[in-house]
Write an enzyme that holds these catalytic residues in place. Structure first.
Site, PDB file in Angstrom:
ATOM      1  N   HIS A  27     -10.023   1.884  -1.429  1.00  0.00           N
ATOM      2  CA  HIS A  27      -9.286   1.881  -2.691  1.00  0.00           C
ATOM      3  C   HIS A  27     -10.252   1.792  -3.870  1.00  0.00           C
ATOM      4  O   HIS A  27     -10.922   0.773  -4.047  1.00  0.00           O
ATOM      5  CB  HIS A  27      -8.338   0.674  -2.689  1.00  0.00           C
ATOM      6  CG  HIS A  27      -7.467   0.570  -3.893  1.00  0.00           C
ATOM      7  ND1 HIS A  27      -7.575  -0.468  -4.786  1.00  0.00           N
ATOM      8  CD2 HIS A  27      -6.474   1.366  -4.344  1.00  0.00           C
ATOM      9  CE1 HIS A  27      -6.674  -0.306  -5.741  1.00  0.00           C
ATOM     10  NE2 HIS A  27      -5.988   0.791  -5.502  1.00  0.00           N
ATOM     11  N   GLU A  54     -10.821   6.970  -2.126  1.00  0.00           N
ATOM     12  CA  GLU A  54      -9.877   7.308  -3.199  1.00  0.00           C
ATOM     13  C   GLU A  54     -10.556   7.649  -4.523  1.00  0.00           C
ATOM     14  O   GLU A  54     -11.563   7.038  -4.883  1.00  0.00           O
ATOM     15  CB  GLU A  54      -8.934   6.122  -3.435  1.00  0.00           C
ATOM     16  CG  GLU A  54      -7.767   6.504  -4.326  1.00  0.00           C
ATOM     17  CD  GLU A  54      -7.123   5.346  -5.045  1.00  0.00           C
ATOM     18  OE1 GLU A  54      -7.781   4.317  -5.279  1.00  0.00           O
ATOM     19  OE2 GLU A  54      -5.938   5.478  -5.397  1.00  0.00           O
ATOM     20  N   HIS A  69      -9.583   4.523 -13.109  1.00  0.00           N
ATOM     21  CA  HIS A  69      -8.252   4.075 -12.702  1.00  0.00           C
ATOM     22  C   HIS A  69      -7.206   4.210 -13.802  1.00  0.00           C
ATOM     23  O   HIS A  69      -6.056   4.537 -13.546  1.00  0.00           O
ATOM     24  CB  HIS A  69      -8.275   2.632 -12.216  1.00  0.00           C
ATOM     25  CG  HIS A  69      -6.922   2.172 -11.770  1.00  0.00           C
ATOM     26  ND1 HIS A  69      -6.088   1.425 -12.562  1.00  0.00           N
ATOM     27  CD2 HIS A  69      -6.237   2.426 -10.645  1.00  0.00           C
ATOM     28  CE1 HIS A  69      -4.952   1.210 -11.923  1.00  0.00           C
ATOM     29  NE2 HIS A  69      -5.007   1.805 -10.756  1.00  0.00           N
ATOM     30  N   GLU A 160      -5.883  10.827  -6.776  1.00  0.00           N
ATOM     31  CA  GLU A 160      -4.598  10.540  -7.422  1.00  0.00           C
ATOM     32  C   GLU A 160      -4.569  11.149  -8.817  1.00  0.00           C
ATOM     33  O   GLU A 160      -5.473  10.923  -9.634  1.00  0.00           O
ATOM     34  CB  GLU A 160      -4.367   9.022  -7.535  1.00  0.00           C
ATOM     35  CG  GLU A 160      -3.045   8.730  -8.254  1.00  0.00           C
ATOM     36  CD  GLU A 160      -2.780   7.246  -8.514  1.00  0.00           C
ATOM     37  OE1 GLU A 160      -3.464   6.394  -7.910  1.00  0.00           O
ATOM     38  OE2 GLU A 160      -1.892   6.964  -9.333  1.00  0.00           O
TER      39      GLU A 160
HETATM   40 CA    CA Z   1      -4.915   4.912  -7.248  1.00  0.00          CA
END
Ligand code: CA
Length: 342
Positions: A27, A54, A69, A160
């Site tokens: 993560h 990620e 992020h 993401e």
């Molecule tokens: Ca994320």
């Protein structure tokens, strides 16, 4: 409480698949050990032997995807010091207000509270030490491809798309910019080692429809709003998230996506006596044909409903039988799964 036999059966079945199961997803990199989303945190995650790493993706002012992020950047950089006055009226500094050349001047640090200057996770990598900068998406993809080549591993990526609706309101189409970059680096189809994730269901549907995306898609389920709580655009609410986790909601996800990324709290129910049990979400998702990759295992910030890290991992892998987990401390998860396999 831990049913080792059922886990063993699960693991031996899963090991016949192309990818090991359950999957361990670093993560924001090995963010429990190095500042999140730095190339150092990614290289360390790769060395720990995770299955996927990620990337959270936001755009710069000149439309370059960078790995960060938040759309706001003051919680992990020295932007307030380096570019005073470049914040918006709400006090936040946004990546999209800075060119890549400007973002490259920022110094990255462990996540902090900009109001107090204190670290969010006090026992992690110290604030403002060493030298870290902000990577572009392409630089990170090159790092992982390079490490895969030099080590012979096939570590996957797990990008993401952050707040695509907000980016659109700012005049930029995040998905349309990112997809060709992923394709150019070999991430195109379901057989390529990657999952693409997003909190916004409208964007997931658009990716599969209008944008013709052919890889694996994961619908993230927000804890509060339709997107992770941020200072700028909410897209949906708690009720939308609850809807997505019903049988009908999961069926609508399965029509376009391959999995869900819920919070741990979405997977448990508390009984009137205060006990915790796994609810029906994982089972319903599996019946709909969806994999379940919940977030986030943090050895130093465990959910209230478990006694310790071991308890949480047992709950996830033995009781709930999730297909993977996002982890700040992925080595702890890898060690647990290794012990279960022995
Ligand atoms: Ca994320």
């Amino acid at each position: 409480m831990i049913r080792h036999l059922s886990l063993l059966a699960f693991l031996s079945g899963a090991m016949m698949a192309q990818e090991p199961l359950p999957l361990v997803i670093a993560h924001r990199g090995a963010s429990g050990y190095l500042p999140e989303h730095t190339l150092a945190a990614k290289a360390y995650a790769h060395a720990l032997g995770v299955d996927f790493i990620e990337q959270d993706i936001v755009l710069s002012k000149d439309g370059v995807p960078v790995v960060m992020h938040d759309i706001e950047i003051e919680t992990v950089t020295d932007v307030a010091r380096r570019f005073p006055g470049r914040n918006r009226a709400n006090g936040h500094y946004y990546a999209i207000d800075f060119t890549l050349a400007e973002l490259r001047q920022l110094r990255l640090t462990e996540r902090m509270d900009p109001a107090t200057g204190k670290a969010v996770y006090p026992d992690r990598f110290p604030l403002w030490k060493s030298a870290f900068g902000l990577p572009t998406l392409e630089e990170e993809l090159e790092l992982i491809a390079g490490l895969n080549r030099s080590t012979g591993r096939r570590t996957g990526i797990y990008p993401e798309l952050k707040s695509p609706g907000w980016h659109r309101r700012e005049g930029k189409d995040l998905s349309a910019i990112v997809l060709p970059i992923l394709a150019r680096h070999g991430y195109r189809s379901r057989s390529d080692p990657f999952f693409l994730q997003c909190f916004e269901f409208e964007e997931i549907k658009r990716l599969r429809g209008e944008l013709g995306f052919k890889g694996r898609l994961v619908q993230l389920i927000g804890r509060h709003g339709g997107s992770e709580p941020d200072a700028s655009g909410k897209t949906g609410g708690a009720r939308d998230n609850a809807m997505l986790l019903t049988r009908d909601g999961l069926a609508s996800i399965a029509a376009v996506a391959d999995g869900i990324g819920p919070a741990f709290s979405h997977l448990v129910s508390t009984d009137p006596a205060g006990g915790v049990r796994i609810n029906e979400v994982v089972d319903l998702a599996h019946r709909a044909g969806l994999v379940v990759h919940p977030y986030t295992f943090r050895a130093d910030a465990l959910p209230r409903f478990v006694a310790d890290a071991e308890d949480l991992l047992g709950l996830l892998f033995v009781n709930a039988q999730v297909d993977g987990v996002f982890a700040d401390h992925p080595d702890r998860v890898l060690r647990y799964l290794q012990r279960m396999r022995e």
